[in-house]
Design a protein around this motif. Structure first.
Motif, PDB file in Angstrom:
ATOM      1  N   GLY A 148       5.771  -6.510   5.676  1.00 42.29           N
ATOM      2  CA  GLY A 148       6.262  -5.450   4.792  1.00 42.29           C
ATOM      3  C   GLY A 148       5.268  -4.309   4.656  1.00 42.29           C
ATOM      4  O   GLY A 148       4.140  -4.375   5.146  1.00 42.29           O
ATOM      5  N   THR A 149       5.720  -3.282   3.982  1.00 39.96           N
ATOM      6  CA  THR A 149       4.913  -2.069   3.835  1.00 39.96           C
ATOM      7  C   THR A 149       3.985  -2.174   2.632  1.00 39.96           C
ATOM      8  O   THR A 149       4.380  -2.649   1.568  1.00 39.96           O
ATOM      9  N   HIS A 150       2.734  -1.767   2.814  1.00 35.72           N
ATOM     10  CA  HIS A 150       1.802  -1.686   1.690  1.00 35.72           C
ATOM     11  C   HIS A 150       1.824  -0.262   1.153  1.00 35.72           C
ATOM     12  O   HIS A 150       1.404   0.656   1.867  1.00 35.72           O
ATOM     13  N   PRO A 151       2.258  -0.059  -0.070  1.00 33.01           N
ATOM     14  CA  PRO A 151       2.273   1.308  -0.597  1.00 33.01           C
ATOM     15  C   PRO A 151       0.875   1.920  -0.602  1.00 33.01           C
ATOM     16  O   PRO A 151      -0.122   1.220  -0.787  1.00 33.01           O
ATOM     17  N   VAL A 152       0.828   3.199  -0.345  1.00 26.08           N
ATOM     18  CA  VAL A 152      -0.428   3.944  -0.392  1.00 26.08           C
ATOM     19  C   VAL A 152      -0.441   4.792  -1.660  1.00 26.08           C
ATOM     20  O   VAL A 152       0.489   5.562  -1.912  1.00 26.08           O
ATOM     21  N   ARG A 165      -0.294   8.581 -10.488  1.00 25.07           N
ATOM     22  CA  ARG A 165       1.047   8.159 -10.884  1.00 25.07           C
ATOM     23  C   ARG A 165       2.022   8.086  -9.718  1.00 25.07           C
ATOM     24  O   ARG A 165       3.215   7.932  -9.919  1.00 25.07           O
ATOM     25  N   GLN A 166       1.545   8.247  -8.470  1.00 25.13           N
ATOM     26  CA  GLN A 166       2.472   8.326  -7.356  1.00 25.13           C
ATOM     27  C   GLN A 166       1.969   7.565  -6.146  1.00 25.13           C
ATOM     28  O   GLN A 166       0.786   7.580  -5.822  1.00 25.13           O
ATOM     29  N   SER A 167       2.913   6.908  -5.458  1.00 26.92           N
ATOM     30  CA  SER A 167       2.520   6.235  -4.227  1.00 26.92           C
ATOM     31  C   SER A 167       3.625   6.414  -3.192  1.00 26.92           C
ATOM     32  O   SER A 167       4.719   6.858  -3.502  1.00 26.92           O
ATOM     33  N   CYS A 168       3.303   6.095  -1.949  1.00 21.39           N
ATOM     34  CA  CYS A 168       4.266   6.191  -0.854  1.00 21.39           C
ATOM     35  C   CYS A 168       4.400   4.824  -0.214  1.00 21.39           C
ATOM     36  O   CYS A 168       3.396   4.170   0.079  1.00 21.39           O
ATOM     37  N   GLY A 169       5.633   4.399  -0.006  1.00 29.47           N
ATOM     38  CA  GLY A 169       5.849   3.100   0.633  1.00 29.47           C
ATOM     39  C   GLY A 169       6.479   2.087  -0.294  1.00 29.47           C
ATOM     40  O   GLY A 169       6.659   0.930   0.085  1.00 29.47           O
ATOM     41  N   ASP A 170       6.815   2.515  -1.504  1.00 30.01           N
ATOM     42  CA  ASP A 170       7.511   1.621  -2.429  1.00 30.01           C
ATOM     43  C   ASP A 170       8.979   2.041  -2.529  1.00 30.01           C
ATOM     44  O   ASP A 170       9.497   2.702  -1.633  1.00 30.01           O
ATOM     45  N   SER A 171       9.654   1.666  -3.612  1.00 25.75           N
ATOM     46  CA  SER A 171      11.087   1.954  -3.686  1.00 25.75           C
ATOM     47  C   SER A 171      11.387   3.432  -3.969  1.00 25.75           C
ATOM     48  O   SER A 171      12.524   3.864  -3.843  1.00 25.75           O
ATOM     49  N   ASN A 172      10.359   4.182  -4.343  1.00 22.49           N
ATOM     50  CA  ASN A 172      10.563   5.627  -4.429  1.00 22.49           C
ATOM     51  C   ASN A 172      10.536   6.229  -3.033  1.00 22.49           C
ATOM     52  O   ASN A 172       9.772   5.792  -2.173  1.00 22.49           O
ATOM     53  N   GLU A 176     -12.466   9.434   0.710  1.00 23.24           N
ATOM     54  CA  GLU A 176     -11.658   8.632  -0.214  1.00 23.24           C
ATOM     55  C   GLU A 176     -10.385   9.355  -0.619  1.00 23.24           C
ATOM     56  O   GLU A 176     -10.029   9.424  -1.797  1.00 23.24           O
ATOM     57  N   LYS A 177      -9.727   9.930   0.344  1.00 19.53           N
ATOM     58  CA  LYS A 177      -8.438  10.569   0.094  1.00 19.53           C
ATOM     59  C   LYS A 177      -7.443  10.007   1.112  1.00 19.53           C
ATOM     60  O   LYS A 177      -7.822   9.687   2.244  1.00 19.53           O
ATOM     61  N   PRO A 178      -6.172   9.912   0.722  1.00 25.90           N
ATOM     62  CA  PRO A 178      -5.179   9.459   1.699  1.00 25.90           C
ATOM     63  C   PRO A 178      -4.987  10.483   2.818  1.00 25.90           C
ATOM     64  O   PRO A 178      -5.131  11.689   2.599  1.00 25.90           O
ATOM     65  N   ILE A 179      -4.660   9.971   4.010  1.00 31.52           N
ATOM     66  CA  ILE A 179      -4.490  10.797   5.200  1.00 31.52           C
ATOM     67  C   ILE A 179      -3.030  10.706   5.670  1.00 31.52           C
ATOM     68  O   ILE A 179      -2.482   9.620   5.806  1.00 31.52           O
ATOM     69  N   LEU A 180      -2.440  11.854   5.912  1.00 30.77           N
ATOM     70  CA  LEU A 180      -1.107  11.907   6.510  1.00 30.77           C
ATOM     71  C   LEU A 180      -1.295  12.201   7.996  1.00 30.77           C
ATOM     72  O   LEU A 180      -1.704  13.308   8.371  1.00 30.77           O
ATOM     73  N   ARG A 231      -6.021   4.222   3.384  1.00 29.40           N
ATOM     74  CA  ARG A 231      -4.854   4.956   2.893  1.00 29.40           C
ATOM     75  C   ARG A 231      -4.332   5.946   3.943  1.00 29.40           C
ATOM     76  O   ARG A 231      -4.583   7.139   3.859  1.00 29.40           O
ATOM     77  N   VAL A 232      -3.604   5.414   4.902  1.00 25.47           N
ATOM     78  CA  VAL A 232      -3.032   6.241   5.964  1.00 25.47           C
ATOM     79  C   VAL A 232      -1.511   6.170   5.892  1.00 25.47           C
ATOM     80  O   VAL A 232      -0.942   5.079   5.741  1.00 25.47           O
TER      81      VAL A 232
END
Lengths: 281, 281, 281, 281
Positions: B14-18, B23-30, B137-141, B167-168
């Motif tokens: 499964g996906t690990h949210p980043v 207050r925000q992440s990517c890879g969850d139900s949002n 220490e920042k997420p990378i797109l 956090r990629v």
């Protein structure tokens, strides 16, 4: 250029549904679902698949009798025998049958046994075949070539329409690219463009695009969401024993799951999965 | 091979949210929605866009300050000034800011002004840059290269993870192909494959894939339906006057329609469009 | 658009030779031959290769010290140590050394040890790197990206020229395509087009295009016949033991055969294989 | 797999020449040169071209009578009339005639008027046509499909050989790719691979690959240098007035220059341009 029959016009935009059988059409609010084996293998195989399809209200059966194969030594299909088996499904279960025609010589025979004649990717620019199919009174499912531009696909359709047969359905089935992870790349942007350029219905074949079972449901959902008018997929009672394309066929259990998984997307797109034909049958 | 950090494992699929912001992440139900101009042009432009985004509960703003351009004579972005304008949106409106970094020398500056640092397609295999981004220490797109295989994309991500930054977020943005109708071909089958192979979130950029406004909504729906964890699109108050990529940006009115049109698909996929950040703000 | 520095002009057509070393240039009637290992491995390796090159009058040595590798866990090159070994070949044997630079931070170091700095395919649009290389006084060998159009390649060169460095040599090394038989497809039509569009010399790398030893001689002949100004190939004393790209390197014996086989084509094209540098040395 | 007829074997390597006419073959030390118009237009056109060819000792004439065209509204060729005109060149000038056959129904007619039957790119996997051509006693020129792998090309040839016709000549004519500068990318690496894998002769069509006149000579030289057994090119007395492919045809003056320019490369490859047929005529 201005008089191309395949193009949408300002005063008559949108998709024109193609009548496939007395009770079924493609290009309206129903999503046209076609499923079946890569190759027709036996009566038992078709019976088993047909029963499964009918349980889900699916009344269109695909199956290859004449099979285009890269090697001349590979199984070339049951040919006329295969057509007869498909025809039995029409007679006994009122199924709509879609099968490929590979040569002008086969047209009469195939047309006598099937409801929709498919032109495969390799023959998309077999112009003699296209012209001949423009003279019959059966709908044609025209698959995009592996490296055909959208414009070439529309011109191929024009060959059929210009001979008088207006019942053409286009099919995106993946284009050839560089990544070995998938057999082809499904060009859903191409589907979106086609929906804007032509009044012909456009369906999607995720099985040949993927070449692997695990992503077929995901691609099917995407195809519905992009606006495709239908889906054509490969299913098999025992995919591992399929005589061809074993890696991409869904099992009958997979098919049930697939129907369940695509339903919410179809609904979100305002598309019905329940065909009238089924309700009657 | 067995120890690649980017790969999903049997005991932790499964996906690990980043985490992107508190207050925000990517890879969850949002579904993570990112929108904004190709290039930052002015404070007024960003203000207008931000107001529109916030009206729809969208709190992530993209915008280029350092712009990779084919020609050295094209507008190269507002650079530091552009970063400052983006930063103002963070401070005044609590926006999450995503912007591209093109060189190691820019990392500190960009990291000081943005929440997520984007690596563009042309730099997907700029290994020195990837290694340097692995140490911050920042997420990378990380955007897929125009002709990069999925495996090469995963290895590029591995360069970042192997330096310590986990956090990629991966981004499919279209691959180069032969059909002139669309700028690139959006490889949604690739997204489906990535979702199975890696625990990293995968988002989709339909704007660069399409290169034309009219099919962006369709491709966005398809991307959600295939399972993408988010979308990044280009919007502009006046697309025709955009300094770059004018043909593919949605207007602010288009954006409102877009939000409305994708909502049913997101819902069908069990994805929320309403970010927590917005509820708080 | 009209003032692109890389374009040929009516009043000054043809190729402008690029001076590489006091006694050697690329783009004149000499065919520039560059050979060497994919990666510098040891002094013994370079010595052995250099002796072979000199026996054939070849005075340009390639070899990777900083190696761009798909995986971060693959051998990344001997780095500074590798540069020192290459430099020894310059000092002891008057070799012209060509090696890759992958990041701005490496430029000074590489420029201090090499005669020509190579930009690899993956960095063809690493614009920050290109601009920095435009400010040094060494010739640049710019390789075409895997899916870069010819126009993008010329614009990449423009980034270097527009900063003041006019000594750019272009290199076609194969583009990504669908056929698994060869690693890439060598676009010799592209070479022919470039020769007409730009005054910059154009050389060909058949090794990376082929990815297999057996067709490198054939492709080299074709490259000379199409009008390329030079060839850059991989050779290794023991290809099977090469730390990278083992399948495509020629052995030293192969190299002797290669020189013999390309000679008649070079002669037919009016190109000399005997460099002045060699005659002096 | 082991018994593929098209593959070279250990005990019989090398190319097996294919007899084309009593005095001419392809695959030996002669380079087979075929030239002529894209489409047969008139007797005057063919006469003029034939005179030019004969002045250069070229005795093989190409010309389309049945033309595969993307659009059904484009000129489809003079059909039977065109075949008759070609046949006149055989009778009056002892020319060897090569022309395309697009459908099974045309085979008898085409075979009665031509020496070599060409299968075009679009029909490379028209298996019914291939099988039918396997049963006749004329050599077949089989063109590679736009996105066909080399293996698929060899399998297509196998369809012909397995029906009994061993006289197949393969033709590389460019594959579809992304760069708009050339119509297709000529895959000369593919030619080199084919020469190693099959005993069938391999020729090259630089005209369709280039789609532009200016690089055809360069590509022709490259094709000879890579080891091709022949070349097939488009020439026209007045290219600008050609009914099709006007941009890629050489004028008759260009053709004379072309013959002169390729001669040194042919010689360097040990290939003769002077056909025995010519000497006799």
């Amino acid at each position: 250029m201005t008089n191309r029959l395949v193009l949408q016009t300002m005063d008559d935009p949108g998709t024109h549904p193609v009548q496939i059988s007395p009770r079924q059409s493609c290009g309206d609010s129903n999503l046209w679902i076609v499923a079946g084996p890569c190759a027709v293998e036996s009566l038992a195989q078709l019976e088993q698949i047909t029963q499964t399809l009918l349980q889900h209200g699916v009344t269109s059966l695909r199956g290859g009798a004449f099979k285009p194969r890269t090697s001349p030594y590979s199984f070339q299909g049951l040919e006329e025998k295969g057509l007869q088996l498909l025809h039995q499904m029409r007679q006994q279960h009122y199924m709509t049958v879609i099968t490929e025609v590979m040569a002008i010589e086969q047209i009469d025979l195939v047309a006598a046994h099937a409801d929709v004649l498919q032109v495969g990717s390799r023959n998309m620019q077999n112009f003699a075949l296209l012209k001949a199919l423009g003279k019959i009174e059966k709908p044609i499912l025209l698959k995009r070539g592996l490296a055909a531009t959208l414009d070439e696909l529309l011109w191929a359709a024009e060959y059929i329409l210009s001979e008088g047969n207006e019942r053409v359905i286009l099919c995106e089935r993946g284009i050839r690219s560089f990544d070995p992870e998938t057999r082809n790349v499904l060009d859903l942007g191409g589907v979106a463009v086609l929906k804007r350029q032509t009044h012909l219905p456009v369906i999607v074949d995720p099985s040949h695009a993927a070449g692997r079972r695990d992503i077929i449901t995901d691609l099917s959902k995407a195809a519905i969401a992009v606006g495709a008018d239908g889906l054509i997929i490969e299913i098999h009672p025992n995919p591992q024993k399929s005589v061809s394309d074993a890696n991409q066929a869904l099992s009958l259990e997979d098919f049930s799951d697939w129907m369940e998984e695509i339903a919410p997307i179809a609904q979100a797109m305002g598309r019905s999965l329940q065909s009238e034909a089924h309700l009657v049958a």
